[in-house]
Structure formats: structure tokens, C-alpha cells
Design a protein around this motif. Structure first.
Motif, PDB file in Angstrom:
ATOM      1  N   GLY A 122      40.342  52.257  44.602  1.00 56.12           N
ATOM      2  CA  GLY A 122      40.800  51.706  45.871  1.00 56.12           C
ATOM      3  C   GLY A 122      42.247  52.067  46.113  1.00 56.12           C
ATOM      4  O   GLY A 122      42.979  52.400  45.169  1.00 56.12           O
ATOM      5  N   PRO A 123      42.703  52.005  47.347  1.00 57.82           N
ATOM      6  CA  PRO A 123      44.101  52.337  47.650  1.00 57.82           C
ATOM      7  C   PRO A 123      45.052  51.268  47.126  1.00 57.82           C
ATOM      8  O   PRO A 123      44.721  50.083  47.102  1.00 57.82           O
ATOM      9  N   LEU A 124      46.228  51.698  46.703  1.00 62.44           N
ATOM     10  CA  LEU A 124      47.245  50.767  46.234  1.00 62.44           C
ATOM     11  C   LEU A 124      47.977  50.183  47.440  1.00 62.44           C
ATOM     12  O   LEU A 124      48.488  50.934  48.273  1.00 62.44           O
ATOM     13  N   PRO A 125      48.034  48.866  47.571  1.00 59.71           N
ATOM     14  CA  PRO A 125      48.718  48.278  48.731  1.00 59.71           C
ATOM     15  C   PRO A 125      50.230  48.415  48.617  1.00 59.71           C
ATOM     16  O   PRO A 125      50.772  48.607  47.526  1.00 59.71           O
ATOM     17  N   ASP A 126      50.907  48.314  49.742  1.00 63.36           N
ATOM     18  CA  ASP A 126      52.370  48.343  49.727  1.00 63.36           C
ATOM     19  C   ASP A 126      52.946  47.058  49.150  1.00 63.36           C
ATOM     20  O   ASP A 126      53.988  47.071  48.488  1.00 63.36           O
ATOM     21  N   GLU A 127      52.283  45.944  49.429  1.00 73.11           N
ATOM     22  CA  GLU A 127      52.731  44.646  48.924  1.00 73.11           C
ATOM     23  C   GLU A 127      51.509  43.878  48.436  1.00 73.11           C
ATOM     24  O   GLU A 127      50.431  43.976  49.019  1.00 73.11           O
ATOM     25  N   GLY A 128      51.689  43.126  47.374  1.00 72.32           N
ATOM     26  CA  GLY A 128      50.576  42.308  46.913  1.00 72.32           C
ATOM     27  C   GLY A 128      50.775  41.809  45.501  1.00 72.32           C
ATOM     28  O   GLY A 128      51.693  42.240  44.792  1.00 72.32           O
ATOM     29  N   GLN A 129      49.934  40.897  45.114  1.00 73.31           N
ATOM     30  CA  GLN A 129      49.957  40.394  43.747  1.00 73.31           C
ATOM     31  C   GLN A 129      48.550  39.971  43.355  1.00 73.31           C
ATOM     32  O   GLN A 129      47.713  39.681  44.212  1.00 73.31           O
ATOM     33  N   GLY A 130      48.306  39.966  42.070  1.00 67.92           N
ATOM     34  CA  GLY A 130      46.976  39.601  41.612  1.00 67.92           C
ATOM     35  C   GLY A 130      46.978  39.176  40.163  1.00 67.92           C
ATOM     36  O   GLY A 130      47.947  39.398  39.428  1.00 67.92           O
ATOM     37  N   VAL A 131      45.885  38.547  39.780  1.00 67.74           N
ATOM     38  CA  VAL A 131      45.702  38.075  38.409  1.00 67.74           C
ATOM     39  C   VAL A 131      44.347  38.564  37.924  1.00 67.74           C
ATOM     40  O   VAL A 131      43.348  38.460  38.648  1.00 67.74           O
ATOM     41  N   GLY A 132      44.320  39.105  36.723  1.00 65.31           N
ATOM     42  CA  GLY A 132      43.062  39.507  36.107  1.00 65.31           C
ATOM     43  C   GLY A 132      42.876  38.762  34.801  1.00 65.31           C
ATOM     44  O   GLY A 132      43.742  38.820  33.924  1.00 65.31           O
ATOM     45  N   LEU A 133      41.787  38.028  34.688  1.00 68.95           N
ATOM     46  CA  LEU A 133      41.506  37.247  33.483  1.00 68.95           C
ATOM     47  C   LEU A 133      40.225  37.756  32.832  1.00 68.95           C
ATOM     48  O   LEU A 133      39.247  38.050  33.523  1.00 68.95           O
ATOM     49  N   SER A 134      40.253  37.857  31.527  1.00 71.41           N
ATOM     50  CA  SER A 134      39.092  38.357  30.804  1.00 71.41           C
ATOM     51  C   SER A 134      39.030  37.692  29.437  1.00 71.41           C
ATOM     52  O   SER A 134      40.025  37.140  28.954  1.00 71.41           O
ATOM     53  N   GLU A 135      37.861  37.740  28.832  1.00 67.69           N
ATOM     54  CA  GLU A 135      37.708  37.254  27.461  1.00 67.69           C
ATOM     55  C   GLU A 135      37.580  38.474  26.563  1.00 67.69           C
ATOM     56  O   GLU A 135      36.551  39.152  26.546  1.00 67.69           O
ATOM     57  N   ALA A 136      38.648  38.791  25.849  1.00 70.30           N
ATOM     58  CA  ALA A 136      38.646  39.916  24.921  1.00 70.30           C
ATOM     59  C   ALA A 136      38.090  39.461  23.574  1.00 70.30           C
ATOM     60  O   ALA A 136      37.827  38.278  23.363  1.00 70.30           O
ATOM     61  N   ALA A 137      37.922  40.405  22.668  1.00 71.91           N
ATOM     62  CA  ALA A 137      37.358  40.060  21.358  1.00 71.91           C
ATOM     63  C   ALA A 137      38.184  38.988  20.656  1.00 71.91           C
ATOM     64  O   ALA A 137      37.638  38.075  20.029  1.00 71.91           O
ATOM     65  N   ARG A 138      39.505  39.082  20.771  1.00 73.71           N
ATOM     66  CA  ARG A 138      40.368  38.118  20.085  1.00 73.71           C
ATOM     67  C   ARG A 138      40.561  36.829  20.875  1.00 73.71           C
ATOM     68  O   ARG A 138      41.133  35.876  20.361  1.00 73.71           O
ATOM     69  N   GLY A 139      40.144  36.807  22.148  1.00 74.18           N
ATOM     70  CA  GLY A 139      40.295  35.582  22.922  1.00 74.18           C
ATOM     71  C   GLY A 139      40.735  35.837  24.350  1.00 74.18           C
ATOM     72  O   GLY A 139      40.577  36.937  24.892  1.00 74.18           O
ATOM     73  N   ALA A 140      41.320  34.811  24.953  1.00 71.72           N
ATOM     74  CA  ALA A 140      41.668  34.839  26.374  1.00 71.72           C
ATOM     75  C   ALA A 140      42.787  35.839  26.657  1.00 71.72           C
ATOM     76  O   ALA A 140      43.832  35.823  26.012  1.00 71.72           O
ATOM     77  N   LEU A 141      42.564  36.687  27.661  1.00 72.91           N
ATOM     78  CA  LEU A 141      43.520  37.724  28.038  1.00 72.91           C
ATOM     79  C   LEU A 141      43.790  37.632  29.534  1.00 72.91           C
ATOM     80  O   LEU A 141      42.860  37.530  30.335  1.00 72.91           O
ATOM     81  N   GLY A 142      45.064  37.644  29.904  1.00 74.57           N
ATOM     82  CA  GLY A 142      45.425  37.574  31.316  1.00 74.57           C
ATOM     83  C   GLY A 142      46.467  38.613  31.684  1.00 74.57           C
ATOM     84  O   GLY A 142      47.399  38.871  30.913  1.00 74.57           O
ATOM     85  N   HIS A 143      46.294  39.231  32.853  1.00 72.77           N
ATOM     86  CA  HIS A 143      47.250  40.199  33.389  1.00 72.77           C
ATOM     87  C   HIS A 143      47.730  39.700  34.747  1.00 72.77           C
ATOM     88  O   HIS A 143      46.907  39.340  35.597  1.00 72.77           O
ATOM     89  N   TRP A 144      49.038  39.685  34.940  1.00 73.87           N
ATOM     90  CA  TRP A 144      49.642  39.270  36.208  1.00 73.87           C
ATOM     91  C   TRP A 144      50.425  40.457  36.775  1.00 73.87           C
ATOM     92  O   TRP A 144      51.339  40.971  36.124  1.00 73.87           O
ATOM     93  N   LEU A 145      50.082  40.881  37.991  1.00 77.54           N
ATOM     94  CA  LEU A 145      50.666  42.077  38.591  1.00 77.54           C
ATOM     95  C   LEU A 145      51.252  41.754  39.966  1.00 77.54           C
ATOM     96  O   LEU A 145      50.652  41.012  40.745  1.00 77.54           O
ATOM     97  N   ARG A 146      52.431  42.304  40.232  1.00 81.88           N
ATOM     98  CA  ARG A 146      53.027  42.186  41.567  1.00 81.88           C
ATOM     99  C   ARG A 146      53.470  43.568  42.036  1.00 81.88           C
ATOM    100  O   ARG A 146      54.086  44.317  41.277  1.00 81.88           O
ATOM    101  N   ILE A 147      53.135  43.899  43.280  1.00 81.97           N
ATOM    102  CA  ILE A 147      53.475  45.199  43.858  1.00 81.97           C
ATOM    103  C   ILE A 147      54.425  44.991  45.031  1.00 81.97           C
ATOM    104  O   ILE A 147      54.195  44.131  45.886  1.00 81.97           O
ATOM    105  N   GLU A 148      55.490  45.756  45.045  1.00 78.65           N
ATOM    106  CA  GLU A 148      56.454  45.720  46.138  1.00 78.65           C
ATOM    107  C   GLU A 148      56.768  47.152  46.562  1.00 78.65           C
ATOM    108  O   GLU A 148      57.049  48.002  45.718  1.00 78.65           O
ATOM    109  N   ARG A 149      56.685  47.416  47.867  1.00 74.69           N
ATOM    110  CA  ARG A 149      56.956  48.741  48.434  1.00 74.69           C
ATOM    111  C   ARG A 149      56.141  49.838  47.735  1.00 74.69           C
ATOM    112  O   ARG A 149      56.628  50.925  47.448  1.00 74.69           O
ATOM    113  N   GLY A 150      54.896  49.495  47.433  1.00 70.69           N
ATOM    114  CA  GLY A 150      53.988  50.476  46.861  1.00 70.69           C
ATOM    115  C   GLY A 150      54.190  50.761  45.389  1.00 70.69           C
ATOM    116  O   GLY A 150      53.555  51.668  44.837  1.00 70.69           O
TER     117      GLY A 150
END
Length: 212
Positions: A122-150
Motif C-alpha cells: 500500500g502507499p505510504l501516507p504523508d502523515e499518520g500513526q499506527g500500532v501493530g500487536l502480535s503474539e510472538a514465540a516469546r510473548g507479546a510484541l508491539g510496534h508503534w509507528l508515526r509518520i510525518e511528511r512521508g
């Protein structure tokens, strides 16, 4: 068990070799979306590169034993009720999970169509933020991303070992491993106590993932 509220996951850097504020003074725990990863190797009272994540203010342990207890696996639940969470019960949960995963993996493999796309670009937005949560082998994994000016302006990760190897938080509450090590026996003459090694390894740590 209710839905997870990511707003209830803050991280404290009180005892981490990381700056928590612009001037280096202590401050309240931050949500990962506002987190900082700026080294402060001479920070007083710090003793780790790991921050202290909490769930609704509570210390949390993740991994196979957490998954099996959350799923109500009867053998693991019974043993934990009698013995508590120990080296033995962590390893038992991992073995039980392996036995449960094998038939599931066979089904997942049969469901794969090799030539089908495995992700949707998908296209990368110019502005935005998101959270990705997953259960990895070792346990809870979270990624927090913020995009500014692409461009990526902030990327914070809370890895499973971040939870399990958490240092003390701003209130002085030790993390899961630190609590598990209390009272570990040290035999006369031991410089690397076997009991300590067993406890640490029962968490299946990955410090490379944690120090990011």
C-alpha cells in the motif's frame, strides 16, 4: 477477559540508560507512541537498557505460560494453581504448547497456496500513526509507528523480553524476572549460580530484541 486497551501500556525509563525527557529529568511513564530511545549511559540509578512496560499499572509476564493460562489449558492451569509460576511450570507450558502447535501447523501448511500473494502493498501516507500487536514465540510484541511528511518520525518496539526483563518502574516495583529471582538459592562457592541461570533461561530471553 476484556479487550486490550493499548492506552494502558506505558513505559517508564526511570532505571534505564535512556533519557526520559528533554533535560534528562525523571518524568511519568510514556506511552510507546510518545517514547524516546536516546542513550544516557551515565544516568544515575540506571542499570539496564530496558524500559519498564506495564499493563494498567501492573507487572506482566508473557510467553508460553501466559498463553496457556489465558487459553485455560487444564494441565498448565492445575500445575500453576498448585506450584505457582516457576521454572518448572514455565518449561512445562512450553512443552505443552509445542504438542498443541504441531497438529495446528500441519493444517496451516496444507492451507498455503504457494503462488498466492503473501502481503498487500500500500502507499505510504504523508502523515499518520499506527500500532501493530502480535503474539510472538516469546510473548507479546508491539510496534508503534508515526509518520510525518512521508517519513518515519518515530518507531518504538515493546518486545516480549521488554516485559519479562523489565527493571523497576517509577514506583520502584520490580519486573517479572526480578521478582522471580528473589530468594534464588546460591550454593557455597558459586560465582554463576545454577539456580539463577535456570530462572533466567526459563523466560527464554532475547536481549538483542529488547535493546532496540
Amino acid at each position: 477477559m476484556g479487550a486490550l486497551d493499548v492506552a494502558e501500556i506505558p513505559e517508564a525509563a526511570t532505571h534505564a540508560w535512556l533519557n526520559a525527557s528533554d533535560d534528562g529529568t525523571p518524568q511519568a511513564a510514556r506511552p510507546p507512541a510518545q517514547g524516546r530511545t536516546e542513550p544516557a549511559a551515565d544516568k544515575p540509578a540506571a542499570y539496564t537498557w530496558n524500559k519498564a512496560p506495564r499493563l494498567a499499572g501492573q507487572v506482566a509476564e508473557c510467553g508460553a505460560i501466559a498463553r496457556q493460562l489465558a487459553d485455560g489449558q487444564p494441565l498448565v492451569a492445575d500445575v500453576v494453581a498448585r506450584l505457582g509460576i516457576t521454572v518448572h511450570t514455565r518449561v512445562l507450558a512450553r512443552v505443552v504448547e509445542l504438542a498443541r502447535l504441531l497438529p495446528l501447523m500441519e493444517g496451516w501448511l496444507r492451507a498455503i497456496t504457494p503462488r498466492e500473494p503473501f502481503f498487500s502493498p500500500g502507499p505510504l501516507p504523508d502523515e499518520g500513526q499506527g500500532v501493530g500487536l502480535s503474539e510472538a514465540a516469546r510473548g507479546a510484541l508491539g510496534h508503534w509507528l508515526r509518520i510525518e511528511r512521508g517519513r518515519i518520525a518515530s518507531y518504538q518496539i515493546v518486545a516480549p523480553t521488554s516485559w519479562n526483563f523489565s527493571p523497576r518502574d517509577a514506583a520502584g516495583t520490580p519486573g517479572a524476572l526480578e521478582q522471580a529471582l528473589v530468594g534464588a538459592p546460591v550454593q557455597p562457592g558459586e560465582t554463576t549460580p545454577v539456580a539463577v541461570q535456570h530462572i533466567v533461561r526459563s523466560f527464554d530471553p532475547c536481549m538483542v530484541c529488547t535493546v532496540h
